[in-house]
Design an enzyme around this catalytic site. Sequence first.
Site, PDB file in Angstrom:
ATOM      1  N   GLY A  72      17.340   0.661  -8.839  1.00  0.00           N
ATOM      2  CA  GLY A  72      16.676  -0.292  -8.054  1.00  0.00           C
ATOM      3  C   GLY A  72      16.829  -1.860  -8.799  1.00  0.00           C
ATOM      4  CB  THR A  73      16.737  -2.983 -12.081  1.00  0.00           C
ATOM      5  OG1 THR A  73      15.706  -2.238 -12.329  1.00  0.00           O
ATOM      6  CG2 THR A  73      16.824  -4.128 -12.928  1.00  0.00           C
ATOM      7  CG  ASN A 152       5.712  -1.886  -8.517  1.00  0.00           C
ATOM      8  OD1 ASN A 152       5.864  -2.981  -7.695  1.00  0.00           O
ATOM      9  ND2 ASN A 152       5.721  -2.082  -9.785  1.00  0.00           N
ATOM     10  CD  GLN A 180       6.773   2.594  -6.211  1.00  0.00           C
ATOM     11  OE1 GLN A 180       6.412   3.535  -5.795  1.00  0.00           O
ATOM     12  NE2 GLN A 180       7.253   2.323  -7.295  1.00  0.00           N
ATOM     13  CG  HIS A 202      14.064   6.562 -11.293  1.00  0.00           C
ATOM     14  ND1 HIS A 202      12.703   6.353 -11.896  1.00  0.00           N
ATOM     15  CD2 HIS A 202      14.755   5.435 -11.435  1.00  0.00           C
ATOM     16  CE1 HIS A 202      12.562   5.211 -12.470  1.00  0.00           C
ATOM     17  NE2 HIS A 202      13.570   4.466 -11.863  1.00  0.00           N
ATOM     18  CB  THR A 238      34.280   5.055 -13.060  1.00  0.00           C
ATOM     19  OG1 THR A 238      35.456   4.695 -13.199  1.00  0.00           O
ATOM     20  CG2 THR A 238      34.329   6.731 -12.146  1.00  0.00           C
ATOM     21  CB  CYS A 326       7.756  -2.917 -15.642  1.00  0.00           C
ATOM     22  SG  CYS A 326       8.692  -1.983 -14.425  1.00  0.00           S
TER      23      CYS A 326
HETATM   24  C1  LIG Z   1      10.814   0.973 -10.215  1.00  0.00           C
HETATM   25  C2  LIG Z   1      10.883  -0.081  -9.086  1.00  0.00           C
HETATM   26  C3  LIG Z   1      12.098  -0.944  -9.160  1.00  0.00           C
HETATM   27  C4  LIG Z   1      13.154  -0.547 -10.053  1.00  0.00           C
HETATM   28  O1  LIG Z   1      13.962   0.535  -9.935  1.00  0.00           O
HETATM   29  P1  LIG Z   1      14.877   1.083 -11.179  1.00  0.00           P
HETATM   30  O2  LIG Z   1      15.838   2.082 -10.406  1.00  0.00           O
HETATM   31  O3  LIG Z   1      14.032   1.825 -12.200  1.00  0.00           O
HETATM   32  O4  LIG Z   1      15.851   0.109 -11.791  1.00  0.00           O
HETATM   33  C5  LIG Z   1      12.266  -1.980  -8.297  1.00  0.00           C
HETATM   34  N1  LIG Z   1      11.315  -2.121  -7.306  1.00  0.00           N
HETATM   35  C6  LIG Z   1      10.113  -1.348  -7.240  1.00  0.00           C
HETATM   36  C7  LIG Z   1       9.343  -1.842  -6.494  1.00  0.00           C
HETATM   37  C8  LIG Z   1       9.811  -0.372  -8.334  1.00  0.00           C
HETATM   38  O5  LIG Z   1       8.797   0.389  -7.895  1.00  0.00           O
END
Ligand SMILES: *Cc1c(COP(=O)(O)O)cnc(C)c1O
Length: 393
Positions: A72-73, A152, A180, A202, A238, A326
């Site tokens: 997500g990041t 989140n 989320q 995840h 990759t 976080c």
């Molecule tokens: C967990 C989260 C992220 C980050 O995702 P990762 O896969 O852990 O890098 C970004 N945005 C929201 C709203 C999240 O809850």
Amino acid sequence: MKKLIYLDNNATTPVRPEVVEVMDFCHTECFGNPSTVYSFGRNAKRVMDESREKIARMIDASKDEIVFTSGGTEADNLAVFGIAKANKDKGKHIITSKIEHHAVINSCKALEKDGFEITYLDVDKYGIVNLEQLERTIKKETILISIMHANNEIGTIEPIAEIGKIAKKHKIYFHSDTVQSIGKINVDVKEMNLDMISISSHKLYGPKGIGCLYVKKGTRIKPILYGGEQEHHLRAGTENVPGIAGFGRAMELAVTETDKENKRLTRLRDMLQEGLAKRIMHIIFNGHPTERLPGTLNCAIQFIEGESLILKLDDLGICASTGSACSSASLEPSHVLMAIGLPHEIAHGSLRLSLGRDTTDEDIDYVLDVLPKAVEELRAFSPLYKEFLKKGK
Ligand SMILES: *Cc1c(COP(=O)(O)O)cnc(C)c1O
């Protein structure tokens, strides 16, 4: 051994057995590099393409609109920096909100150092972004609006379809962090007029380190990583084939089961909220009362420290979180709780319980049994609480 009650599903989720199965197969049977031409490599490519197609179908997109990332990041970073780089000749103004995930907020802060102007929209006491302010701040230099679908920390769901309409009317790219919301509520990129969305595996019972950015066809965007030509030239490196296969399976299951799981979790969450409201005095529930993720319960319990409560709950076999996973390493109160106007001292007593697939009625009963006692014990040591009781008399 005491049972572990995991109530931190907004931080991460356990990998489903069905997902482990496809990943195990990939690790042993198709480790080839998908960029190679021999059949063994092509097999890996086929597994990857099937997963891409599944994910696309789940959000009403097509498969060449899915760009796999490390999570997500990275998807958030690609959306913000990728649009900024490709459209800075048009303008250097971006609109986001005060309650975004740090992956969006800190990307925007980095752009500010490069001469971009960022508007961080206010939210109301429930965490809903101010749409009038959004319309008011749009100007001809605005190149991107980035507003998360669901928060989140407090679970508030933003009016994404309405924001999509505004973005479309003004011809501004619209990105939403849907990390989320996918698998918890419905997401449809066409209905919501979305140009980009971020997804993380995840958070939906898939493996860590994999996710994607949906990028609508025709979007002007540049890569942030340089190297090979993978992922339609938008993300070199990759591909994480086992991760991608697991992500696809997890996504398919999560989206298919959304309605059923939504109902189940809403009932359990409401049971938990009502139970806590009855058993604990001076407790405030954060987030929108109805426009909220089904499994998220965020509350502020006065006269205690959130951190101390988390440790006490850990002793009792319950995993929970203060405001946000976080930021629990820092002592600053969460930026989300500040944005909804919670006073510092109350924000410090915040607790987030996020339910998930494995949460049962018995788990909720257990939490309702032990959590009020834990609060009582902590308050017994609180000078603020003693003072408050004295004043009350
Ligand atoms: C967990 C989260 C992220 C980050 O995702 P990762 O896969 O852990 O890098 C970004 N945005 C929201 C709203 C999240 O809850």
